[in-house]
Design an enzyme around this catalytic site. Sequence first.
Site, mmCIF file in Angstrom:
data_model
loop_
_atom_site.group_PDB
_atom_site.id
_atom_site.type_symbol
_atom_site.label_atom_id
_atom_site.label_comp_id
_atom_site.label_asym_id
_atom_site.label_seq_id
_atom_site.Cartn_x
_atom_site.Cartn_y
_atom_site.Cartn_z
ATOM 1 N N CYS A 77 -13.327 2.246 4.653
ATOM 2 C CA CYS A 77 -13.535 3.381 5.559
ATOM 3 C C CYS A 77 -15.020 3.709 5.574
ATOM 4 C CB CYS A 77 -12.736 4.588 5.092
ATOM 5 S SG CYS A 77 -11.001 4.457 5.557
ATOM 6 N N ARG A 94 -13.932 11.628 -3.039
ATOM 7 C CA ARG A 94 -14.844 10.490 -2.928
ATOM 8 C C ARG A 94 -16.195 10.715 -3.619
ATOM 9 N NH1 ARG A 94 -10.562 9.006 -1.776
ATOM 10 N NH2 ARG A 94 -9.952 7.679 -0.020
ATOM 11 N N GLU A 150 -19.175 7.556 4.142
ATOM 12 C CA GLU A 150 -18.629 7.308 2.804
ATOM 13 C C GLU A 150 -19.352 6.109 2.191
ATOM 14 O OE1 GLU A 150 -14.232 7.077 2.158
ATOM 15 O OE2 GLU A 150 -14.717 5.165 1.219
HETATM 16 N N1 EPU Z 1 -5.276 7.307 12.828
HETATM 17 C C1 EPU Z 1 -5.445 7.118 14.172
HETATM 18 N N2 EPU Z 1 -6.191 6.056 14.588
HETATM 19 C C2 EPU Z 1 -6.790 5.192 13.725
HETATM 20 C C3 EPU Z 1 -6.617 5.410 12.346
HETATM 21 C C4 EPU Z 1 -5.858 6.471 11.912
HETATM 22 O O1 EPU Z 1 -4.932 7.884 14.990
HETATM 23 O O2 EPU Z 1 -7.451 4.263 14.186
HETATM 24 C C5 EPU Z 1 -4.420 8.408 12.381
HETATM 25 C C6 EPU Z 1 -3.161 7.867 11.710
HETATM 26 O O3 EPU Z 1 -2.165 7.602 12.659
HETATM 27 C C7 EPU Z 1 -2.793 9.002 10.780
HETATM 28 C C8 EPU Z 1 -4.141 9.604 10.391
HETATM 29 O O4 EPU Z 1 -5.087 9.160 11.368
HETATM 30 O O5 EPU Z 1 -2.054 9.978 11.463
HETATM 31 C C9 EPU Z 1 -4.576 9.174 8.996
HETATM 32 O O6 EPU Z 1 -4.730 7.746 8.984
HETATM 33 P P1 EPU Z 1 -4.473 6.884 7.669
HETATM 34 O O7 EPU Z 1 -3.118 7.160 7.146
HETATM 35 O O8 EPU Z 1 -4.842 5.488 7.967
HETATM 36 O O9 EPU Z 1 -5.428 7.499 6.601
HETATM 37 P P2 EPU Z 1 -6.987 7.774 6.657
HETATM 38 O O10 EPU Z 1 -7.169 9.247 6.442
HETATM 39 O O11 EPU Z 1 -7.629 7.183 7.848
HETATM 40 C C10 EPU Z 1 -7.325 7.536 4.082
HETATM 41 C C11 EPU Z 1 -8.455 6.992 3.251
HETATM 42 C C12 EPU Z 1 -8.276 5.500 3.039
HETATM 43 C C13 EPU Z 1 -6.909 5.247 2.400
HETATM 44 C C14 EPU Z 1 -5.843 5.785 3.347
HETATM 45 C C15 EPU Z 1 -4.432 5.583 2.841
HETATM 46 C C16 EPU Z 1 -10.576 8.131 3.632
HETATM 47 C C17 EPU Z 1 -11.843 8.141 4.382
HETATM 48 N N3 EPU Z 1 -9.708 7.165 3.933
HETATM 49 O O12 EPU Z 1 -7.490 6.968 5.375
HETATM 50 O O13 EPU Z 1 -9.274 5.104 2.113
HETATM 51 O O14 EPU Z 1 -6.730 3.849 2.203
HETATM 52 O O15 EPU Z 1 -6.061 7.210 3.517
HETATM 53 O O16 EPU Z 1 -4.179 6.382 1.728
HETATM 54 O O17 EPU Z 1 -10.366 8.977 2.760
HETATM 55 C C18 EPU Z 1 -11.529 4.332 1.936
HETATM 56 O O18 EPU Z 1 -11.764 5.379 1.334
HETATM 57 O O19 EPU Z 1 -12.403 3.433 2.110
HETATM 58 C C19 EPU Z 1 -10.211 4.146 2.503
HETATM 59 C C20 EPU Z 1 -9.932 3.115 3.281
#
Ligand code: EPU
Length: 296
Positions: free
Chosen positions: A217, A170, A287
């Site tokens: 995010c 990022r 972020e």
């Molecule tokens: N999770 C929870 N509760 C929640 C949200 C997530 O328990 O409310 C758990 C999910 O079940 C999963 C883990 O956390 O086991 C990861 O969640 P997710 O797959 O949604 O990915 P993330 O790490 O929260 C990242 C990026 C997103 C991107 C997604 C999908 C960051 C900060 N976020 O989210 O990017 O869309 O992966 O690839 O790096 C952004 O950067 O603005 C963004 C939305």
Amino acid sequence: MDPGSIPETKCWTNAALADRTTFRIGGPAARLIAPPNEQSFAGVYAEALRAGTPVYILGAGSNLLIGDAGVSGVVLATAGLQSRRLVGDGTRLRVGAGASLSEVVWWTARRGLAGLERLVGIPGSVGGAVKMNAGVREGAIGERVSRVRVATTDGGVEVREGHDIAWRYRSADIEAPILSVEFDLERDEPARVEARLLAALAERRAAQPVNEPSAGCFFKNPPGDSAGRLIDASGLKGRSVGGAYVSMRHANFIVNRGSATAADVIALCEIVCKRVRRDFGVSLEKEVCCWPYATA
Ligand code: EPU
């Protein structure tokens, strides 16, 4: 040439900015300027710097929280930088910084050009996405960038090679305003690219509150973990301050119920940070880019 077709720099004073962000939050800009091409953008940028005015670069406003009092300097919008051209053997795409990333992703997919499809649904401009090395779990935009054209402080244009840029999670070491970007893509069957794109879009829609006003995010993921998981495990889903609340769908999204102020969002952000630090010993880092907090 028809004089009506000469593109002009658009300029507003005391310009409302909230509607130019996906959060729908923030006060006005003392001046908002949208130059129509790279040369005039670089010229206006240099002029503002010479005058000692704080300069803010506005793309799609999708990763941005603007303070309630607005910003006192010049906001330079990339909205006029919309060029789009395939070069070389047709797998290299040159695109203006103000183009919508999602539109570019669909456009390339329809032409059987692969490489950007996983980025579908990221609601940013191309320039903003490159500046913050936007991405998904599987990869980030920097992997596909072969060149970036940026404005220099003296009103010129400089080319940076993609492989010379430090792409990090990022972030990218690009301080100057981005004017246009060149992507290296690969040929594939349009139907196959579109199928991958639709799968990525469905995944995003299922996991994230994509139809509500937010800045994506809010926090970066801490190394090896997910901010959303930590916030959720702290029991903060649904927690609100004023018109801002932690999404029930994805805990790393702060959503504007309609009447949220930047102060609401910052207060909620502080509650979240404090609680996650207390429960997990993890310090979350924003972020989302904040104006003018970041420079305060
Ligand atoms: N999770 C929870 N509760 C929640 C949200 C997530 O328990 O409310 C758990 C999910 O079940 C999963 C883990 O956390 O086991 C990861 O969640 P997710 O797959 O949604 O990915 P993330 O790490 O929260 C990242 C990026 C997103 C991107 C997604 C999908 C960051 C900060 N976020 O989210 O990017 O869309 O992966 O690839 O790096 C952004 O950067 O603005 C963004 C939305």
